[in-house]
Structures are given as C-alpha cells and as structure tokens.
Design an enzyme around this catalytic site. Structure first.
Site, PDB file in Angstrom:
ATOM      1  N   PHE A 158       0.836  -1.211   0.000  1.00 36.06           N
ATOM      2  CA  PHE A 158       0.000   0.000   0.000  1.00 36.06           C
ATOM      3  C   PHE A 158       0.868   1.258   0.000  1.00 36.06           C
ATOM      4  CE2 PHE A 158      -2.462   3.135   2.645  1.00 36.06           C
ATOM      5  CZ  PHE A 158      -3.382   3.483   1.656  1.00 36.06           C
TER       6      PHE A 158
ATOM      7  N   SER B 131       5.477  -6.698   2.417  1.00 41.19           N
ATOM      8  CA  SER B 131       4.330  -7.609   2.332  1.00 41.19           C
ATOM      9  C   SER B 131       3.416  -7.119   1.221  1.00 41.19           C
ATOM     10  CB  SER B 131       3.560  -7.654   3.655  1.00 41.19           C
ATOM     11  OG  SER B 131       3.042  -6.377   3.963  1.00 41.19           O
TER      12      SER B 131
ATOM     13  N   ASP C 138       9.165  -2.343  12.354  1.00 38.14           N
ATOM     14  CA  ASP C 138      10.391  -1.797  12.940  1.00 38.14           C
ATOM     15  C   ASP C 138      11.477  -2.869  12.980  1.00 38.14           C
ATOM     16  OD1 ASP C 138       9.163   0.744  13.668  1.00 38.14           O
ATOM     17  OD2 ASP C 138       8.089  -0.397  15.182  1.00 38.14           O
TER      18      ASP C 138
END
Length: 258
Positions: A98, A133, A181
């Site tokens: 995204f 991802s 992170d």
C-alpha cells in the site's frame, strides 16, 4: 511523549556539540509529524556531507491494507513529504504494498506491476527497495504472503544492474506491534553484513522474523491458556528470548532470484 521537530533539532545539536554525530547508518520509522520528517531530511543530508558512505534506511510508515482496502493511519500531508523529500535521500526503503502504491501513485495487481513500481522508486533515489508484504497471490496458497526485493548496483564501467528477489512467507494469525520496525532494523543489519547480496540479507531478515513471531505466538498462547485469545500484552514480540535467532537465524524462508 511524541518527539517534535524542535526537540529532535536540540538532540542533534547536542550530539554535534559533543562531537558524537559520526554515523554510518540512519534508520527512521513511524512518525506523525511532517516538520519532524523535514528535520530528518536536513539531518541526513548533513550527515551524508561528512560521511558520503552513510546509508539511510527509511521505513515509510503510512498505512496498510485490511481486507483488500488500503487506508492511511498517519496524516495525509506526510505523503508528499515522504515522496518528494525523504525517499530521494534514502538508500534503502521498506514500504508495504500500500505504501509503495502511495509513493508511486500506481496500483499493484501483479508481480510485473510491482517491479515497475519498484523501478519508479529506484528512480526517486533508493538503490534498494523491499516491499515487505503484499497481497499478490502465492503459489503455495492463501496462507502465504509475498515479499519482493529489488537492488540496483552500479558496475565499475558506470552501468547499472538490478537484482530482483521474491519470498513467500507463511502468515501468522495474530496482530503484532513492531514487526515493521524489526524488519527494517534487521534488514539494515544484514545488508551491512551482505551489502551486495540482497537475497541472503532478505533470507536472514525474514527467517529471523519468522523465528521471533513463532516464539511470540507460542508463548502468548501458553500464557493465555487453552482456547483463549492472547491479549495485546501477551503478543509483545519476544525479542530478548530470540537473541540467538536474531544474531544467527536458521534459514527457514528461501528467496528466489528472478
């Protein structure tokens, strides 16, 4: 307390006064403030002036997809700052699908489109782009997530060659905090150890992630008890307990060079 740009400026000035501002790497992640981001860019530029080999790893945390629909969880005015100022000074970026779509202004429906988007991101500045991802289909079924990597390397004659990799990771059915992170930090570490081998760096990063997440879910289920859903507190990443897996991960996810 959320660090504001003025406080970041004061911290950095303090480092300069004490002559402890000599760095090899800078890593940034989640922030909600565009003035803070702009200050990061100024600091990275200054650090690169005194060390041209400094590597800036940026995780452009802006949002994610849920049930196929993407939404931002930071203010929208951060997008142009990331796109126009931060990404151009970054050497390595780790967006999810995204975020890669937001930065490039293009949707990704296939692996080919993903690599076209990654080429656009390369053209903006970073030599290494890892889409951490995606919702691209896996040959192993819906239980798997796809991650893609692209590294642009310059040959001695000045020409460039780009290495592409693909990884398929088993999904873990739980919501964790801090996985992005951890991914960015470990990718920084493993690209330091293997600067010209994105395949090995990503295999070690993703394998370590799998070990940490599997240990976390095992411990969380044991704490929650039979048939009970673990709480967010029980799903805190088991980082300390995974020290050996982080330092020397057994490779459980292989990357395919495309």
């Amino acid at each position: 307390q959320v660090l504001k740009s003025q406080e970041l400026h004061e911290l950095y000035e303090g480092l300069k006064v004490n002559d402890v501002n000599k760095y090899d790497y800078v890593l940034t992640g989640y922030t909600r403030d565009k003035s803070f981001l702009a200050m990061v860019v100024d600091i990275v530029r200054e650090l690169k002036q005194q060390n041209s080999r400094l590597v800036y790893v940026c995780d452009p945390v802006m949002g994610d997809k849920w049930n196929g629909e993407g939404s931002m969880y930071v203010p929208q005015d951060l997008l142009p700052v990331y796109r126009d100022k931060v990404v151009p000074v970054a050497d390595i970026i780790t967006p999810n699908q995204f975020e890669a779509e937001l930065l490039s202004g293009r949707k990704i429906h296939s692996q080919e489109e993903a690599f076209e988007v990654m080429d656009m991101l390369h053209c903006m500045g970073p030599d290494t782009v890892v889409i951490t991802s995606s919702d691209l289909p896996s040959s192993q079924g819906s239980d798997y997530l796809i991650a893609l990597g692209s590294q642009r390397m310059r040959k001695p004659d000045g020409s460039t060659v780009t290495q592409r990799i693909r990884m398929e990771m088993r999904k873990v059915e739980a919501v964790f905090v801090g996985t992005g992170d951890l991914f960015a930090a470990m990718l920084l570490a493993w690209t330091h150890k293997h600067p010209d081998n994105l395949k090995v760096a990503c295999e070690k990063t993703v394998s370590a992630m799998q070990h940490v997440l599997q240990r976390t879910i095992r411990c969380a289920k044991a704490e929650a008890g039979e048939g009970q859903k673990p709480s967010p507190a029980q799903l805190e990443l088991r980082m300390v307990q995974s020290k050996r897996d982080i330092e020397d991960p057994e490779i459980v996810v292989q990357a395919t060079v495309l």
